[in-house]
Enzyme design. Sequence first.
Site, PDB file in Angstrom:
ATOM      1  N   ALA A   1       0.833  -1.338  -0.071  1.00  0.00           N
ATOM      2  CA  ALA A   1       0.092  -0.146  -0.208  1.00  0.00           C
ATOM      3  C   ALA A   1       1.085   0.931   0.328  1.00  0.00           C
ATOM      4  O   ALA A   1       0.144   2.660  -1.031  1.00  0.00           O
ATOM      5  CB  ALA A   1      -0.857   0.089   1.541  1.00  0.00           C
TER       6      ALA A   1
ATOM      7  N   HIS B   1      16.638   6.839  26.511  1.00  0.00           N
ATOM      8  CA  HIS B   1      16.487   5.376  27.569  1.00  0.00           C
ATOM      9  C   HIS B   1      15.591   5.586  28.357  1.00  0.00           C
ATOM     10  O   HIS B   1      16.109   6.326  29.161  1.00  0.00           O
ATOM     11  CB  HIS B   1      18.389   5.548  27.348  1.00  0.00           C
ATOM     12  CG  HIS B   1      18.384   4.676  28.983  1.00  0.00           C
ATOM     13  ND1 HIS B   1      18.882   2.662  28.455  1.00  0.00           N
ATOM     14  CD2 HIS B   1      18.185   4.117  29.891  1.00  0.00           C
ATOM     15  CE1 HIS B   1      18.453   2.020  29.372  1.00  0.00           C
ATOM     16  NE2 HIS B   1      18.331   2.692  30.439  1.00  0.00           N
TER      17      HIS B   1
END
Length: 479
Positions: free
Chosen positions: A333, A458
């Site tokens: 798509a 993080h």
Amino acid sequence: MAENTFDVIVIGGGPGGYVAAIRAAQLGMKVACVEAQKLGGVCNNWGCIPTKAMLEAANYARHLTEGLSDFGIQVGDVKLDVTQAGKRAGTVADQGSKGVAYLFKKHKIEHIQGWGRLAGNGKVEIDPSKNAGHGDEAPAGKGEKRTIQAKNIIIATGSRPKSLPVLKIDGDRVWSSDHAVYPKAMPKSLAIVGAGAIGMEFADVYNSFGAKVTIIEALDRVLPNEDKESSATVERSFKKRGIDIYTGARLEKAEIGKDGVTLTVKTKDGKTETIQAERVLSAVGRAPIIDDIGLEKAGVKTDRGFIVVDEFMRTNVPGIYAIGDCARPPLLAHKASHEGVVAAEAIAGKATHGVDYANIPSVTYCHPEVASVGMTEDQAREAGYDIEVGKFPLSANGRARTAGETEGFVKVIRDKRYSEILGAHIVGPHASEMIAEFVVGRHLETTAEELDRAMHPHPTISEAIAEAALASLGRPLHI
């Protein structure tokens, strides 16, 4: 009286066609879009969107039935209802289709319901009595036949599921993906022929809802277009979940009975196996829809089932363009949408860059997810590159451990000479989202060193991207 003259006519309202129509309208053109069924096409109504809704339901079902006690959550009896999941998937799809209709209204694009056929000299005949025949939701349209005309026509007719000679799709015992996404009842057992993205995604769904699933693949591994390590990781995961997998196996016969289907399969070691299943899903690929759309009358060339186009999506006939599944592989798509923009801008005479076919991401949304872009290891070596491969396991990633999703890895294939990222492969949670970083990086000619120097937050799974880049340089920090 209806207006019958336009600047651009788009035949097909899927992710290629409706995007092409919107972009053409943005560029000041008068646009009509001919669609036989629901706006949004197969992707929105029977494919990408409802399938992902079913996979989301499968994700919940799997977590609840496998147990969440390690997370401090005790769950009682769980009732699973795949038909309700299908109903929700249909609701999500309907929202998308209505969204496209809103965008058409916003951009003053005329949506004409019916089957479009090229009639030559810039004309398109519209037959409201015919449709594309997807699933069981394909009622014939109403209204008078109509002929419209434009200087430019974009063909975006998409594709349909293939049948095998020995396994004809009937919508009852033998399903296509159209039927599997909106099940009328939960089968106790499901055999899936084909282990590409469609087959693996539905294996995930029906296994999670409690069916006995068997996968039969003619090639030597599941997800045969992916890197070998990605295929092996997913196959191991599926087998742990109790899914039977036959690779290198050939379907020789299918006998349709009153209560199920008997499949005769020749395995890779030459033995003959008999597999019984209540339902069978044919997931052996899709075929471009190029029949009965007037290509011969208009003189449009085809090759091996696809419409022949150049880098700006132009066919051999001036003023006729083709995009998406009917034009060339891969049948994705997002690729169709980009081609739609290229075609619209070419028609408007705008400078365009075309589509970078070497940088199209591929995603399979099963659990674990699989995503990739660029070359596999084998392809890079066959192309003559001197490569370095860096791989970072998610078992070493803090965020993956907190989520209990440590199955998988991030892999970087680097050209030693320029440190160019030749390919990237991800197996694991959110692979479908993380692959975009590599797509943008490759588009900007990013090196492995630059991937590491771009700071990743993080704790996140995306840190594995930087670690894999470091691993390709021979200096990972956390393994």
